[in-house]
Design a protein around this motif. Structure first.
Motif, mmCIF file in Angstrom:
data_model
loop_
_atom_site.group_PDB
_atom_site.id
_atom_site.type_symbol
_atom_site.label_atom_id
_atom_site.label_comp_id
_atom_site.label_asym_id
_atom_site.label_seq_id
_atom_site.Cartn_x
_atom_site.Cartn_y
_atom_site.Cartn_z
ATOM 1 N N GLU A 54 0.830 -1.201 0.000
ATOM 2 C CA GLU A 54 0.000 0.000 0.000
ATOM 3 C C GLU A 54 0.867 1.255 0.000
ATOM 4 O O GLU A 54 0.502 2.272 -0.603
ATOM 5 C CB GLU A 54 -0.919 0.000 1.220
ATOM 6 N N TYR A 55 2.016 1.186 0.656
ATOM 7 C CA TYR A 55 2.906 2.341 0.692
ATOM 8 C C TYR A 55 3.494 2.621 -0.683
ATOM 9 O O TYR A 55 3.718 3.775 -1.048
ATOM 10 C CB TYR A 55 4.036 2.112 1.695
ATOM 11 N N LEU A 56 3.755 1.553 -1.443
ATOM 12 C CA LEU A 56 4.278 1.748 -2.795
ATOM 13 C C LEU A 56 3.252 2.473 -3.662
ATOM 14 O O LEU A 56 3.604 3.360 -4.445
ATOM 15 C CB LEU A 56 4.650 0.397 -3.405
ATOM 16 N N THR A 57 1.996 2.096 -3.507
ATOM 17 C CA THR A 57 0.929 2.788 -4.232
ATOM 18 C C THR A 57 0.846 4.245 -3.793
ATOM 19 O O THR A 57 0.672 5.153 -4.619
ATOM 20 C CB THR A 57 -0.418 2.087 -3.979
ATOM 21 N N TRP A 58 1.013 4.472 -2.486
ATOM 22 C CA TRP A 58 0.975 5.830 -1.945
ATOM 23 C C TRP A 58 2.123 6.664 -2.511
ATOM 24 O O TRP A 58 1.939 7.813 -2.909
ATOM 25 C CB TRP A 58 1.072 5.742 -0.426
ATOM 26 N N LEU A 59 3.290 6.084 -2.582
ATOM 27 C CA LEU A 59 4.445 6.801 -3.141
ATOM 28 C C LEU A 59 4.224 7.137 -4.608
ATOM 29 O O LEU A 59 4.637 8.200 -5.080
ATOM 30 C CB LEU A 59 5.712 5.965 -2.976
ATOM 31 N N ASP A 60 3.596 6.239 -5.334
ATOM 32 C CA ASP A 60 3.297 6.513 -6.742
ATOM 33 C C ASP A 60 2.378 7.730 -6.874
ATOM 34 O O ASP A 60 2.532 8.546 -7.792
ATOM 35 C CB ASP A 60 2.637 5.296 -7.390
ATOM 36 N N ALA A 61 1.422 7.855 -5.953
ATOM 37 C CA ALA A 61 0.509 9.007 -5.989
ATOM 38 C C ALA A 61 1.273 10.299 -5.712
ATOM 39 O O ALA A 61 1.021 11.328 -6.337
ATOM 40 C CB ALA A 61 -0.612 8.816 -4.967
ATOM 41 N N VAL A 62 2.223 10.243 -4.780
ATOM 42 C CA VAL A 62 3.031 11.424 -4.474
ATOM 43 C C VAL A 62 3.907 11.787 -5.675
ATOM 44 O O VAL A 62 4.017 12.959 -6.054
ATOM 45 C CB VAL A 62 3.898 11.181 -3.229
ATOM 46 N N ARG A 63 4.525 10.781 -6.273
ATOM 47 C CA ARG A 63 5.374 11.048 -7.441
ATOM 48 C C ARG A 63 4.567 11.639 -8.589
ATOM 49 O O ARG A 63 5.045 12.506 -9.315
ATOM 50 C CB ARG A 63 6.053 9.756 -7.897
ATOM 51 N N SER A 64 3.338 11.183 -8.748
ATOM 52 C CA SER A 64 2.479 11.713 -9.810
ATOM 53 C C SER A 64 2.167 13.187 -9.568
ATOM 54 O O SER A 64 2.164 13.990 -10.506
ATOM 55 C CB SER A 64 1.176 10.899 -9.869
ATOM 56 N N VAL A 66 4.054 15.329 -8.001
ATOM 57 C CA VAL A 66 5.265 16.108 -8.269
ATOM 58 C C VAL A 66 5.534 16.196 -9.767
ATOM 59 O O VAL A 66 5.857 17.255 -10.297
ATOM 60 C CB VAL A 66 6.476 15.476 -7.549
ATOM 61 N N ALA A 67 5.383 15.063 -10.463
ATOM 62 C CA ALA A 67 5.671 15.025 -11.897
ATOM 63 C C ALA A 67 4.766 15.974 -12.683
ATOM 64 O O ALA A 67 5.200 16.605 -13.654
ATOM 65 C CB ALA A 67 5.525 13.600 -12.418
ATOM 66 N N SER A 68 3.508 16.097 -12.244
ATOM 67 C CA SER A 68 2.568 16.974 -12.933
ATOM 68 C C SER A 68 2.623 18.402 -12.398
ATOM 69 O O SER A 68 1.943 19.285 -12.923
ATOM 70 C CB SER A 68 1.142 16.432 -12.790
ATOM 71 N N ASN A 69 3.446 18.593 -11.364
ATOM 72 C CA ASN A 69 3.589 19.917 -10.725
ATOM 73 C C ASN A 69 2.235 20.448 -10.295
ATOM 74 O O ASN A 69 1.898 21.618 -10.491
ATOM 75 C CB ASN A 69 4.282 20.911 -11.665
ATOM 76 N N GLU A 70 1.439 19.565 -9.691
ATOM 77 C CA GLU A 70 0.107 19.924 -9.224
ATOM 78 C C GLU A 70 -0.036 19.549 -7.746
ATOM 79 O O GLU A 70 -0.863 18.718 -7.362
ATOM 80 C CB GLU A 70 -0.961 19.215 -10.059
ATOM 81 N N ASP A 236 3.461 26.214 -1.313
ATOM 82 C CA ASP A 236 4.203 27.403 -1.765
ATOM 83 C C ASP A 236 5.610 27.037 -2.231
ATOM 84 O O ASP A 236 6.097 27.567 -3.240
ATOM 85 C CB ASP A 236 4.280 28.432 -0.634
ATOM 86 N N LEU A 237 6.269 26.153 -1.508
ATOM 87 C CA LEU A 237 7.631 25.764 -1.897
ATOM 88 C C LEU A 237 7.651 25.081 -3.259
ATOM 89 O O LEU A 237 8.560 25.307 -4.061
ATOM 90 C CB LEU A 237 8.240 24.836 -0.842
ATOM 91 N N MET A 238 6.638 24.255 -3.510
ATOM 92 C CA MET A 238 6.585 23.608 -4.816
ATOM 93 C C MET A 238 6.278 24.618 -5.917
ATOM 94 O O MET A 238 6.805 24.511 -7.029
ATOM 95 C CB MET A 238 5.540 22.486 -4.805
ATOM 96 N N ALA A 239 5.445 25.596 -5.609
ATOM 97 C CA ALA A 239 5.155 26.643 -6.597
ATOM 98 C C ALA A 239 6.398 27.471 -6.890
ATOM 99 O O ALA A 239 6.568 27.992 -8.002
ATOM 100 C CB ALA A 239 4.025 27.539 -6.081
#
Length: 268
Positions: A54-64, A66-70, A236-239
């Protein structure tokens, strides 16, 4: 990042989610240590087999994200709630073992634990409360900048200023945090006095799994404010982030995922 830190805690520090790190507070005898080591291995194996996918799936959601910058407040709130649920599952799984271990503590060990709790609070008050507020804010900014640089690389001037503003917004949060910690420790010590009672394990479950029920009113308000400020900071930091920083973050997240995926218990 906020959620990544929680997930890391949930797996890598499974033994300190509850008062299993008793070696930090008291001396366990050889039999207690042997029992704890064996039981901890069993729980870690359970955790890897059943929770880590489940954590791997969670990490994929976080990476998505970041990748989409959203990266938005709502998305971070969802990820944070997911991480809290993951930690709650661990607490639920290990409460019976924790109760069994703690029931076997002698009166001398319980007294030693109580004294160690008092020392813990004194030291934290000296370090985080008794210093001038301006210094607290500065040190909090430095700690956060150090944590963030692990995930984003070196922060730019705008981001560093945002971290300072975040720290200022928290004000005297340290005081409420440590006061609430002392309150929880007092509740835990009180429960230990009744460790041979049938009511002990249900009480321990509340102490470990449902800590929010025991929060002081002041800390409840401070926690909600702190969580909101943390999400606002990350949005804000990501923006304000550069493509290089986002690439660095994606690389860090990918490494965490690869490390988890490579664990033998998952392959088995």
């Amino acid at each position: 990042m906020l959620g990544c830190t929680r997930i890391d805690v949930a797996y890598r520090n499974l033994d300190v989610l509850v008062p299993w790190s008793l070696s930090d507070y008291l001396d366990m005898n050889r039999q207690q240590k042997a029992w704890l080591d064996q039981r901890l291995k069993q729980h870690l194996a359970w955790h890897c087999r059943t929770q880590l996918p489940e954590y791997l799936t969670w990490l994929d959601a976080v990476r998505s994200m970041v990748a989409s910058n959203e990266v938005s407040d709502q998305q971070l709130l969802v990820r944070s709630q997911e991480a809290k649920l993951a930690i709650a599952k661990v607490a639920d799984q290990i409460t019976p073992s924790a109760a069994e271990l703690l029931r076997g503590m002698s009166d001398d060990q319980v007294q030693e634990l109580r004294q160690a709790f008092a020392k813990d609070i004194r030291e934290r008050q000296d370090k985080y409360v008794k210093t001038p507020l301006a210094k607290q804010i500065d040190e909090r900014s430095q700690r956060m900048e150090k944590r963030l640089s692990t995930w984003l690389g070196e922060l730019n001037a705008q981001q560093r200023l945002r971290v300072v503003n975040w720290s200022q917004a928290l004000g005297e949060q340290n005081r409420q945090w440590i006061s609430n910690r002392a309150h929880w420790q007092a509740q835990f010590s009180k429960a230990m006095e009744q460790r041979q009672s049938p009511a002990f394990e249900p009480r321990l479950e509340v102490l470990l799994k449902d800590r929010e029920r025991l929060w002081t009113p002041e800390y409840r308000i401070a926690y909600q404010h702190t969580e909101q400020q943390a999400r606002s900071l990350l949005v804000d930091l990501m923006a304000q982030s550069s493509p290089t920083q986002r690439q660095y973050l994606e690389g860090r997240l990918s490494k965490v995922r690869a490390d988890f995926s490579a664990l033998k218990c998952l392959k088995g």
